[in-house]
Design a protein around this motif. Sequence first.
Motif, PDB file in Angstrom:
ATOM      1  N   LEU B  47       0.841  -1.199   0.000  1.00  0.00           N
ATOM      2  CA  LEU B  47       0.000   0.000   0.000  1.00  0.00           C
ATOM      3  C   LEU B  47       0.870   1.241   0.000  1.00  0.00           C
ATOM      4  O   LEU B  47       0.618   2.206  -0.726  1.00  0.00           O
ATOM      5  N   LEU B  48       1.938   1.207   0.819  1.00  0.00           N
ATOM      6  CA  LEU B  48       2.825   2.370   0.890  1.00  0.00           C
ATOM      7  C   LEU B  48       3.611   2.514  -0.407  1.00  0.00           C
ATOM      8  O   LEU B  48       3.740   3.613  -0.957  1.00  0.00           O
ATOM      9  N   ARG B  49       4.117   1.383  -0.929  1.00  0.00           N
ATOM     10  CA  ARG B  49       4.967   1.456  -2.111  1.00  0.00           C
ATOM     11  C   ARG B  49       4.191   1.921  -3.330  1.00  0.00           C
ATOM     12  O   ARG B  49       4.634   2.778  -4.089  1.00  0.00           O
ATOM     13  N   GLU B  50       2.994   1.346  -3.520  1.00  0.00           N
ATOM     14  CA  GLU B  50       2.227   1.664  -4.718  1.00  0.00           C
ATOM     15  C   GLU B  50       1.337   2.891  -4.528  1.00  0.00           C
ATOM     16  O   GLU B  50       1.016   3.583  -5.481  1.00  0.00           O
ATOM     17  N   GLY B  51       0.886   3.075  -3.281  1.00  0.00           N
ATOM     18  CA  GLY B  51      -0.114   4.099  -3.052  1.00  0.00           C
ATOM     19  C   GLY B  51       0.459   5.473  -2.763  1.00  0.00           C
ATOM     20  O   GLY B  51      -0.071   6.486  -3.218  1.00  0.00           O
ATOM     21  N   ALA B  52       1.579   5.513  -2.034  1.00  0.00           N
ATOM     22  CA  ALA B  52       2.083   6.803  -1.575  1.00  0.00           C
ATOM     23  C   ALA B  52       2.426   7.721  -2.748  1.00  0.00           C
ATOM     24  O   ALA B  52       2.171   8.924  -2.704  1.00  0.00           O
ATOM     25  N   LEU B  55      -0.504   9.618  -4.087  1.00  0.00           N
ATOM     26  CA  LEU B  55      -1.202  10.523  -3.173  1.00  0.00           C
ATOM     27  C   LEU B  55      -0.652  11.927  -3.345  1.00  0.00           C
ATOM     28  O   LEU B  55       0.520  12.179  -3.119  1.00  0.00           O
ATOM     29  N   ASP B  56      -1.505  12.827  -3.781  1.00  0.00           N
ATOM     30  CA  ASP B  56      -1.071  14.222  -3.847  1.00  0.00           C
ATOM     31  C   ASP B  56      -2.262  15.089  -3.465  1.00  0.00           C
ATOM     32  O   ASP B  56      -3.332  14.571  -3.112  1.00  0.00           O
ATOM     33  N   TRP B  57      -2.062  16.367  -3.583  1.00  0.00           N
ATOM     34  CA  TRP B  57      -3.109  17.298  -3.192  1.00  0.00           C
ATOM     35  C   TRP B  57      -4.385  17.055  -4.005  1.00  0.00           C
ATOM     36  O   TRP B  57      -5.490  17.071  -3.500  1.00  0.00           O
ATOM     37  N   ASN B  58      -4.195  16.789  -5.310  1.00  0.00           N
ATOM     38  CA  ASN B  58      -5.350  16.582  -6.186  1.00  0.00           C
ATOM     39  C   ASN B  58      -6.204  15.399  -5.744  1.00  0.00           C
ATOM     40  O   ASN B  58      -7.412  15.400  -5.912  1.00  0.00           O
ATOM     41  N   PHE B  59      -5.517  14.386  -5.223  1.00  0.00           N
ATOM     42  CA  PHE B  59      -6.249  13.191  -4.824  1.00  0.00           C
ATOM     43  C   PHE B  59      -7.335  13.528  -3.807  1.00  0.00           C
ATOM     44  O   PHE B  59      -8.416  12.948  -3.811  1.00  0.00           O
ATOM     45  N   PHE B  60      -7.027  14.489  -2.927  1.00  0.00           N
ATOM     46  CA  PHE B  60      -7.971  14.823  -1.858  1.00  0.00           C
ATOM     47  C   PHE B  60      -8.951  15.926  -2.252  1.00  0.00           C
ATOM     48  O   PHE B  60      -9.903  16.181  -1.533  1.00  0.00           O
ATOM     49  N   THR B  61      -8.673  16.621  -3.373  1.00  0.00           N
ATOM     50  CA  THR B  61      -9.518  17.781  -3.679  1.00  0.00           C
ATOM     51  C   THR B  61     -10.277  17.651  -4.987  1.00  0.00           C
ATOM     52  O   THR B  61     -11.220  18.401  -5.214  1.00  0.00           O
ATOM     53  N   GLN B  62      -9.881  16.710  -5.864  1.00  0.00           N
ATOM     54  CA  GLN B  62     -10.516  16.676  -7.179  1.00  0.00           C
ATOM     55  C   GLN B  62     -11.450  15.490  -7.358  1.00  0.00           C
ATOM     56  O   GLN B  62     -11.340  14.474  -6.673  1.00  0.00           O
ATOM     57  N   TYR B 250     -11.927   0.813  -9.694  1.00  0.00           N
ATOM     58  CA  TYR B 250     -10.651   1.173 -10.309  1.00  0.00           C
ATOM     59  C   TYR B 250      -9.721  -0.026 -10.435  1.00  0.00           C
ATOM     60  O   TYR B 250      -8.989  -0.146 -11.409  1.00  0.00           O
ATOM     61  N   SER B 251      -9.749  -0.917  -9.440  1.00  0.00           N
ATOM     62  CA  SER B 251      -8.766  -2.003  -9.483  1.00  0.00           C
ATOM     63  C   SER B 251      -9.155  -3.065 -10.504  1.00  0.00           C
ATOM     64  O   SER B 251      -8.291  -3.785 -10.994  1.00  0.00           O
ATOM     65  N   ILE B 252     -10.461  -3.174 -10.850  1.00  0.00           N
ATOM     66  CA  ILE B 252     -10.806  -4.144 -11.899  1.00  0.00           C
ATOM     67  C   ILE B 252     -10.851  -3.492 -13.277  1.00  0.00           C
ATOM     68  O   ILE B 252     -11.190  -4.136 -14.259  1.00  0.00           O
ATOM     69  N   SER B 253     -10.483  -2.198 -13.352  1.00  0.00           N
ATOM     70  CA  SER B 253     -10.457  -1.518 -14.650  1.00  0.00           C
ATOM     71  C   SER B 253      -9.146  -1.837 -15.362  1.00  0.00           C
ATOM     72  O   SER B 253      -8.198  -2.301 -14.738  1.00  0.00           O
ATOM     73  N   TRP B 258      -5.688   4.309 -13.200  1.00  0.00           N
ATOM     74  CA  TRP B 258      -6.731   3.980 -12.228  1.00  0.00           C
ATOM     75  C   TRP B 258      -6.222   2.972 -11.193  1.00  0.00           C
ATOM     76  O   TRP B 258      -6.597   3.027 -10.038  1.00  0.00           O
ATOM     77  N   HIS B 259      -5.360   2.051 -11.635  1.00  0.00           N
ATOM     78  CA  HIS B 259      -4.767   1.130 -10.663  1.00  0.00           C
ATOM     79  C   HIS B 259      -3.979   1.908  -9.617  1.00  0.00           C
ATOM     80  O   HIS B 259      -4.056   1.645  -8.424  1.00  0.00           O
ATOM     81  N   ARG B 260      -3.208   2.880 -10.117  1.00  0.00           N
ATOM     82  CA  ARG B 260      -2.404   3.713  -9.231  1.00  0.00           C
ATOM     83  C   ARG B 260      -3.314   4.389  -8.209  1.00  0.00           C
ATOM     84  O   ARG B 260      -3.039   4.441  -7.017  1.00  0.00           O
ATOM     85  N   GLN B 261      -4.433   4.929  -8.715  1.00  0.00           N
ATOM     86  CA  GLN B 261      -5.370   5.620  -7.815  1.00  0.00           C
ATOM     87  C   GLN B 261      -6.054   4.644  -6.856  1.00  0.00           C
ATOM     88  O   GLN B 261      -6.379   5.000  -5.734  1.00  0.00           O
TER      89      GLN B 261
END
Lengths: 323, 291
Positions: B47-52, B55-62, B250-253, B258-261
């Motif tokens: 989760l940390l390796r792929e997800g971090a 994660l940016d500002w846009n992820f939380f605001t868009q 997203y993960s089955i797309s 989208w996988h990244r997200q």
Amino acid sequence: MSPLPRPTTPGAGILPVSPRWPDRSFRWLALLAALSIVALIVLVGWELYAGAALAVKKFGVGFLGSSDWNPVTDKYGALPFIFGTLVSSVIALLIAVPLGVATALFLTEMAPVRMRQPVITVIEMLAAVPSVIFGLWGVFVLVPWLRDHVFQWFKHTLGFLPLFKGPIYGPSMLAAGVVVAIMILPIITSVSREILRSVPNLQREAAYALGATHWEVIRIAVLSYARRGLFGAAVLGLGRALGETMAVTMVIGNRPDISASLFAPGYTLASVVANEFTEATTDVYLSALFELGLVLVALTIVINAIAQLMLRTLAGPGSGKVM
Amino acid sequence: MNAAAINCLPSPGLALRRRWASRGMTMLMGACAVVVMAPLFLVIYFLLREGASALDWNFFTQLPKPTGEVGGGMANAIVGTLELLGMAALIGVPIGVMGGVYLSEYGSDRVNNWIRFAADVLNGVPSIVWGMVVYALLVIPFKTFSAYAGGVALGLMMVPLVMRTTEEVLILVPQSYREAGLALGIARWKIITVIVVKTALKGIVTGVLVALARVAGETAPLLFTALGNSFWNRNLGQPIAALPLQIFSYSISPYDDWHRQAWAGALVLMLLILGLNIFVRVLSRGKSAAS
């Protein structure tokens, strides 16, 4: 599950409810809330039955025995899904029960006392990981790894068995079994731990007095005493395994086939509902999915009730919860 | 078998073998414990390796971008999950706590044992079934997927969870507290609310938070109730996005972005759930939380 007997209803009987209205209405409110549990069970049964009525009428008992699942011709049968649910759950149990019981033994009988709590905390955290995250990790990490290493090894060494024949795709019954095993490990471990803790120390001391080694004490005195409770823990794990939805849907391959090979994709009751429910175009299709839900609920409620009864008779009435 | 083993005690070779067998089994069991713990660390590591990185500002605001476009975020799903949890708590907490009060303070052992049994069985009902039930109950009659339906599905799941944990902590309140209240002539409902529940409040809150953490990650009951939504939900009578739903779709797309997200969303969800669990542990320091 607590080894100590506890008062069950401490408030009961210390004072008759006063006839004044605030007291009476408070009690009624509480009673209503408690009875909501019964109402919920009725609601679940009724809504699923009402939804499934059309399919029940159209296909009758044959629904359970038919392996036809064809929305185009509007023919539906539950067999591949029942098969997939049972097979993936059994694989999960075969992996999770030995590991879970061994871990519980380690935690109650062997591990240094200071090591126990951190391990217990980690396992509790594992229980908190949502199904969909296990699914995501399963799809992108676990299944490719299983496909490239573990499955190949099985095929090379045990390939003569029909269980390990056929092409390896990755998403498969076996992959689903492994993921479900990970997901039911925490509950099997924690219930087993409670069972082992409730084994009286007298049992252990008696075996030590006969000169048994640590492991012999566990085998002779602890395991034989706890056998029934550990079986109950396994049944409870089975109940959870049958209903696992998201992670299974993501790694089982979703094909309603009955195949002897564990490398072949399968489908479970829960995952076909998850995948096809919003796509059900005809009333019969939707109703058939409701009937699958009904089968799933019947299975899990019976299995859970058996598990609860087994664990309850061991621990005495009114003892703590089993999650 | 054991009798035979004991008869043979004097033989030094056998005694040695038995001791080594015992040590070997201890190591084996310890290895099993490591295997059981490993998935948690592996999941968190990935989760940390792929997800971090996603994660940016846009992820939380868009809002999510349309299919195929890179970028965007999950702001609506994060808010949606919080809204759904709020609705679930509104249903699950009052019913669960009052039911727990009944089980602990009123009723007869026989009836209460049946209710406990029913609650435990209900806890084992697969979460997807709650989705089907609420679909039949709310989505078909109102002819639309809605945030309300999702909230109800999660709320109903919470009821038996909260009820059992509440009862567990109320039972631990010493009987003498109740008797002291009675001796002062306080009405029974006041004894329960002001003395018993207040004494056990920390435990009740713990139970509620654990239940919330449990339903926060649920996807299956939301699939055909809340449905998901790529835009902001401005009306609770309409479909709403939720973090677990977004991760799933997203993960089955087939799209890498989208996988990244999905990984990033999973990281946020995991932080939310672990955060709740750790908060609970700090809150109830000293005693282990519900096992």
